[in-house]
Enzyme design. Structure first.
Site, PDB file in Angstrom:
ATOM      1  N   ARG A 125       0.814  -1.225   0.000  1.00 52.69           N
ATOM      2  CA  ARG A 125       0.000   0.000   0.000  1.00 52.69           C
ATOM      3  C   ARG A 125       0.843   1.269   0.000  1.00 52.69           C
ATOM      4  NH1 ARG A 125      -5.413  -1.282   3.648  1.00 52.69           N
ATOM      5  NH2 ARG A 125      -5.846  -3.330   2.698  1.00 52.69           N
ATOM      6  N   ASP A 130     -15.933   8.127   9.223  1.00 55.10           N
ATOM      7  CA  ASP A 130     -14.804   7.266   8.905  1.00 55.10           C
ATOM      8  C   ASP A 130     -13.535   8.101   8.943  1.00 55.10           C
ATOM      9  OD1 ASP A 130     -14.577   4.262   7.709  1.00 55.10           O
ATOM     10  OD2 ASP A 130     -12.930   5.508   6.975  1.00 55.10           O
TER      11      ASP A 130
END
Length: 282
Positions: free
Chosen positions: A44, A155
């Site tokens: 990532r 979030d």
């Protein structure tokens, strides 16, 4: 394991650099990155290293030490956002059968109804909750949506909130939505499933780090925090559960993930009433 065992793919990720990334991630998000997550971290963050034209993780980690924006970007990239509509559907069945009738009555009397999807990711959970609350009767659900009814969806990662706010998903995701709700609260548009305006109207999306102070004062009728605490250490889980308890009036409900449980000081404040479903007690 030595620092020399650092090469994975095109860049070098040393033990020291991995440990620094893990410490930063835990400090700012509560997420624990064990050595078993090394390949995930590499895959990532290598994209960030490549995008910035850097030669390896060493210079990138030094950037993370000194640049708050780059650090936030890295943490967003490391956030897991795997979800789907009506995931762990026993929660929605319980909400529909046990919780919803009282909330509908409460709203029709002019009362306030508030729900919180605290790790909403790209919107599948809060929209599943919205559809369940509005029900399968489209006309009745549209009237309910005009009442003082709201779902807060939060979030950590802004890129998933952008997807959620748009309310548009690949058409194949419709298979996870029960037929009665799909007919009432979605429409097919080319290769997409689009959430109906009534369901979108009652959901508000906000960026929020669960470890930081919450700009929330009034209580919720139900809180969903599912498959998030698995990434936290025990003290972080205990603090989070205690904070949720403060925002749930007696009789309200907490829904958590299938491998999670209530621990710490919050234990006497909740009674289990179903599979990973807890009722706030006095």
């Amino acid at each position: 394991m030595t620092a020399a065992r650092a090469h994975v793919g095109e860049f070098a990720l040393s033990d020291a650099d991995f440990a620094t990334i893990a410490r930063m991630t835990h400090a700012h998000s509560g997420i624990m990155l064990t050595d078993g997550k090394r390949q995930m971290v590499y895959s990532r963050l290598a994209k960030q290293v490549r995008r910035r034209g850097m030669t390896g993780f060493g210079p990138y980690v030094e950037l993370l030490r000194n640049d708050a924006d780059a650090r936030r970007e890295a943490i967003f990239a490391l956030t897991t956002n795997h979800t789907r509509f009506f995931r762990e559907d026993h929660h929605f069945k319980h909400f529909s059968k046990v919780v919803r009738p009282g909330l509908v009555e409460q709203a029709e009397r002019g009362g306030r109804v508030r729900l919180w999807s605290s790790a909403s990711s790209s919107g599948e959970e809060p929209y599943s909750l919205a559809m369940t609350l509005l029900g399968e009767d489209q006309a009745a659900g549209a009237r309910l949506a005009q009442r003082d009814v709201a779902i807060l969806a939060t979030d950590l990662a802004p890129h998933v909130l952008a997807t959620a706010t748009a309310g548009r998903y690949p058409a194949e995701m419709a298979k996870d939505v029960p037929d009665r709700f799909r007919r009432a609260w979605t429409r097919a548009e080319r290769d997409e499933m689009v959430i109906a305006p009534e369901a979108r109207r009652i959901v508000s999306y906000r960026q929020l780090n669960l470890l930081e102070p919450w700009p929330i004062r009034r209580p919720f009728d139900a809180i969903f925090c599912r498959n998030v605490m698995i990434y936290f250490d025990e003290p972080t889980k205990e603090r989070l559960l205690a904070r949720f308890a403060e925002l749930l009036a007696p009789g309200s409900y907490l829904y958590i993930g299938h491998s999670e449980r209530v621990i710490g000081p919050a234990v006497p404040l909740f009674e289990p009433v179903g599979q990973t479903i807890y009722r706030r007690v006095a």
